[in-house]
Design a protein around this motif. Structure first.
Motif, PDB file in Angstrom:
ATOM      1  N   GLN A  11       0.841  -1.196   0.000  1.00 47.53           N
ATOM      2  CA  GLN A  11       0.000   0.000   0.000  1.00 47.53           C
ATOM      3  C   GLN A  11       0.878   1.249   0.000  1.00 47.53           C
ATOM      4  O   GLN A  11       1.840   1.351   0.759  1.00 47.53           O
ATOM      5  N   GLU A  12       0.555   2.153  -0.901  1.00 46.83           N
ATOM      6  CA  GLU A  12       1.352   3.364  -1.001  1.00 46.83           C
ATOM      7  C   GLU A  12       1.238   4.173   0.288  1.00 46.83           C
ATOM      8  O   GLU A  12       0.161   4.339   0.845  1.00 46.83           O
ATOM      9  N   ASN A  56     -12.253   7.832   4.808  1.00 48.34           N
ATOM     10  CA  ASN A  56     -12.313   6.827   5.866  1.00 48.34           C
ATOM     11  C   ASN A  56     -13.607   6.014   5.852  1.00 48.34           C
ATOM     12  O   ASN A  56     -14.012   5.468   6.886  1.00 48.34           O
ATOM     13  N   LEU A  57     -14.273   5.924   4.682  1.00 46.18           N
ATOM     14  CA  LEU A  57     -15.473   5.090   4.587  1.00 46.18           C
ATOM     15  C   LEU A  57     -15.042   3.627   4.674  1.00 46.18           C
ATOM     16  O   LEU A  57     -14.266   3.137   3.845  1.00 46.18           O
ATOM     17  N   LYS A  58     -15.526   2.926   5.678  1.00 40.09           N
ATOM     18  CA  LYS A  58     -15.097   1.547   5.937  1.00 40.09           C
ATOM     19  C   LYS A  58     -15.341   0.646   4.739  1.00 40.09           C
ATOM     20  O   LYS A  58     -14.515  -0.222   4.410  1.00 40.09           O
ATOM     21  N   GLU A  59     -16.462   0.842   4.058  1.00 41.83           N
ATOM     22  CA  GLU A  59     -16.811  -0.011   2.931  1.00 41.83           C
ATOM     23  C   GLU A  59     -15.808   0.099   1.781  1.00 41.83           C
ATOM     24  O   GLU A  59     -15.708  -0.805   0.950  1.00 41.83           O
ATOM     25  N   ASP A  60     -15.061   1.203   1.718  1.00 43.58           N
ATOM     26  CA  ASP A  60     -14.092   1.387   0.633  1.00 43.58           C
ATOM     27  C   ASP A  60     -12.805   0.605   0.850  1.00 43.58           C
ATOM     28  O   ASP A  60     -12.042   0.382  -0.095  1.00 43.58           O
ATOM     29  N   GLU A  61     -12.547   0.183   2.074  1.00 39.36           N
ATOM     30  CA  GLU A  61     -11.262  -0.448   2.395  1.00 39.36           C
ATOM     31  C   GLU A  61     -11.052  -1.757   1.643  1.00 39.36           C
ATOM     32  O   GLU A  61      -9.924  -2.145   1.343  1.00 39.36           O
ATOM     33  N   ASP A  62     -12.141  -2.468   1.330  1.00 37.96           N
ATOM     34  CA  ASP A  62     -12.029  -3.763   0.651  1.00 37.96           C
ATOM     35  C   ASP A  62     -12.210  -3.648  -0.865  1.00 37.96           C
ATOM     36  O   ASP A  62     -12.239  -4.656  -1.564  1.00 37.96           O
ATOM     37  N   LYS A  63     -12.329  -2.409  -1.354  1.00 37.73           N
ATOM     38  CA  LYS A  63     -12.520  -2.209  -2.794  1.00 37.73           C
ATOM     39  C   LYS A  63     -11.184  -1.873  -3.452  1.00 37.73           C
ATOM     40  O   LYS A  63     -10.581  -0.844  -3.170  1.00 37.73           O
ATOM     41  N   ASP A  65     -10.768  -1.362  -6.616  1.00 38.22           N
ATOM     42  CA  ASP A  65     -10.950  -0.587  -7.844  1.00 38.22           C
ATOM     43  C   ASP A  65     -11.672   0.732  -7.606  1.00 38.22           C
ATOM     44  O   ASP A  65     -12.497   1.159  -8.405  1.00 38.22           O
ATOM     45  N   CYS A  66     -11.368   1.395  -6.493  1.00 42.85           N
ATOM     46  CA  CYS A  66     -11.967   2.707  -6.235  1.00 42.85           C
ATOM     47  C   CYS A  66     -11.517   3.697  -7.304  1.00 42.85           C
ATOM     48  O   CYS A  66     -10.364   3.655  -7.774  1.00 42.85           O
ATOM     49  N   SER A  67     -12.410   4.599  -7.679  1.00 42.69           N
ATOM     50  CA  SER A  67     -12.082   5.605  -8.691  1.00 42.69           C
ATOM     51  C   SER A  67     -11.053   6.599  -8.180  1.00 42.69           C
ATOM     52  O   SER A  67     -10.300   7.184  -8.958  1.00 42.69           O
ATOM     53  N   PHE A  68     -11.042   6.808  -6.868  1.00 40.26           N
ATOM     54  CA  PHE A  68     -10.100   7.743  -6.245  1.00 40.26           C
ATOM     55  C   PHE A  68      -9.294   6.987  -5.197  1.00 40.26           C
ATOM     56  O   PHE A  68      -9.860   6.384  -4.287  1.00 40.26           O
ATOM     57  N   ALA A  69      -7.980   7.016  -5.329  1.00 39.40           N
ATOM     58  CA  ALA A  69      -7.116   6.314  -4.386  1.00 39.40           C
ATOM     59  C   ALA A  69      -7.229   6.935  -2.995  1.00 39.40           C
ATOM     60  O   ALA A  69      -7.454   8.136  -2.856  1.00 39.40           O
ATOM     61  N   LYS A  70      -7.084   6.104  -1.985  1.00 41.19           N
ATOM     62  CA  LYS A  70      -7.080   6.597  -0.606  1.00 41.19           C
ATOM     63  C   LYS A  70      -5.889   7.542  -0.439  1.00 41.19           C
ATOM     64  O   LYS A  70      -4.767   7.222  -0.837  1.00 41.19           O
ATOM     65  N   SER A  71      -6.143   8.712   0.123  1.00 39.42           N
ATOM     66  CA  SER A  71      -5.073   9.694   0.272  1.00 39.42           C
ATOM     67  C   SER A  71      -5.393  10.662   1.403  1.00 39.42           C
ATOM     68  O   SER A  71      -6.492  10.675   1.952  1.00 39.42           O
ATOM     69  N   ASN A  72      -4.389  11.479   1.709  1.00 41.51           N
ATOM     70  CA  ASN A  72      -4.568  12.627   2.602  1.00 41.51           C
ATOM     71  C   ASN A  72      -4.379  13.922   1.818  1.00 41.51           C
ATOM     72  O   ASN A  72      -3.854  14.914   2.334  1.00 41.51           O
ATOM     73  N   ASN A  73      -4.808  13.906   0.552  1.00 45.74           N
ATOM     74  CA  ASN A  73      -4.596  15.058  -0.333  1.00 45.74           C
ATOM     75  C   ASN A  73      -5.130  16.355   0.246  1.00 45.74           C
ATOM     76  O   ASN A  73      -4.473  17.398   0.173  1.00 45.74           O
ATOM     77  N   ARG A 106     -15.446   6.355  -2.471  1.00 44.40           N
ATOM     78  CA  ARG A 106     -14.456   6.674  -3.500  1.00 44.40           C
ATOM     79  C   ARG A 106     -14.635   5.816  -4.753  1.00 44.40           C
ATOM     80  O   ARG A 106     -13.913   5.976  -5.734  1.00 44.40           O
ATOM     81  N   LYS A 107     -15.610   4.914  -4.695  1.00 48.52           N
ATOM     82  CA  LYS A 107     -16.113   4.239  -5.896  1.00 48.52           C
ATOM     83  C   LYS A 107     -17.549   4.719  -6.059  1.00 48.52           C
ATOM     84  O   LYS A 107     -18.503   3.998  -5.756  1.00 48.52           O
ATOM     85  N   PRO A 108     -17.718   5.954  -6.508  1.00 45.50           N
ATOM     86  CA  PRO A 108     -19.027   6.613  -6.416  1.00 45.50           C
ATOM     87  C   PRO A 108     -20.072   6.081  -7.384  1.00 45.50           C
ATOM     88  O   PRO A 108     -19.772   5.755  -8.532  1.00 45.50           O
TER      89      PRO A 108
END
Length: 279
Positions: A11-12, A56-63, A65-73, A106-108
């Motif tokens: 994980q980056e 920090n949406l919990k449901e996104d952690e197992d995805k 192929d999210c459209s937006f990578a997890k970040s602190n941008n 983030r996978k909207p």
């Protein structure tokens, strides 16, 4: 013969925020409110982030192929605004986590976005908590006397709502690729505005047409940056690329020197706007 263990995808590493998280009691919600704070001053930048919140949406952690990578941008962007100040007591960063642990995925599913906007993302509810919880807290805790609100996307719309309040402490608002801006939002605005229109955003020329008639028009900066993608300063940004950051954030948004936007119009950066509106 035993198979070699499969190499796990690394994980980056996320940007490490320079500030700290404080948790306070909300006057408008049964849940506590987290607030990211960086710096200390009598002047504050109040942040309204985009629909993805703190990612920090919990449901996104197992995805995968999210459209937006997890970040602190978003946090990195506002850390950079603070670091660009001439003096470290010029202003502080205050970023409440209004969406708590329920930001938009983030996978909207954009077909459900309107429903989210009217319910979870309801801006009247947001402004109520901003007014009744956040403002009293920062005044008591830090003695804040002056405020500039800066928002991205969903938060860019919230800035128009905050800029329509009868609150003398609010000195100006910054809307970066604000979502769903209307003529009515512009008409109701009572504070100087720094506006960045990106692709498919509300027309900067229409914003100028309204604000040019207001008595604070000379303090406004309206930029047509329709060549930029919506969300480029927040979740859609490429903050891992130093060249991209210099061109799109440091030089394009924060600079204190006159530059050119997509329409080859001279402009000032956000840093200069903050100096102009903070007394």
């Amino acid at each position: 013969m035993a198979e070699a263990p499969k190499e796990e995808k690394k994980q980056e590493e996320l940007y490490k925020p320079k500030g700290e998280i404080k948790t306070i009691k909300s006057q408008d919600d049964d849940r506590e409110l987290e607030i990211y704070v960086y710096g200390k001053s009598k002047k504050a930048i109040l942040v309204f982030y985009d629909i993805f919140g703190f990612h920090n949406l919990k449901e996104d952690e197992d995805k995968a192929d999210c459209s937006f990578a997890k970040s602190n941008n978003t946090i990195e962007f506002f850390d950079r605004i603070y670091d660009a100040a001439g003096n470290k007591d010029d202003y502080m960063i205050v970023m409440p986590n209004y969406l708590r642990d329920k930001p938009y995925s983030r996978k909207p599913d954009w077909g459900k976005f309107g429903e989210w906007w009217d319910t979870v993302g309801n801006l009247d509810k947001l402004i109520k908590e901003f007014t009744n919880t956040v403002l009293p807290f920062i005044k008591k805790e830090y003695g804040i006397e002056q405020i500039v609100c800066i928002g991205q996307c969903w938060g860019g719309n919230a800035c128009f709502k905050a800029g329509a309040l009868d609150n003398d402490a609010i000195k100006g608002v910054v809307s970066l690729h604000g979502a769903r801006i209307t003529d009515d939002d512009c008409q109701k605005l009572k504070k100087p505005l720094y506006y960045v229109q990106c692709k498919d955003d509300y027309d900067a020329a229409k914003v100028s047409e309204v604000l040019n008639k207001k008595d604070f028009s000379k303090l406004c900066e309206i930029r047509d940056c329709s060549g930029k993608q919506h969300g480029f300063s927040s979740s859609g940004g490429n903050y891992k690329d130093d060249k991209w950051v210099k061109e799109n954030i440091t030089d394009f948004l924060l600079n204190t020197k006159e530059g050119k936007d997509d329409k080859d119009k001279g402009y000032i950066g956000i840093t200069q706007f903050l100096k102009n509106v903070f007394a």
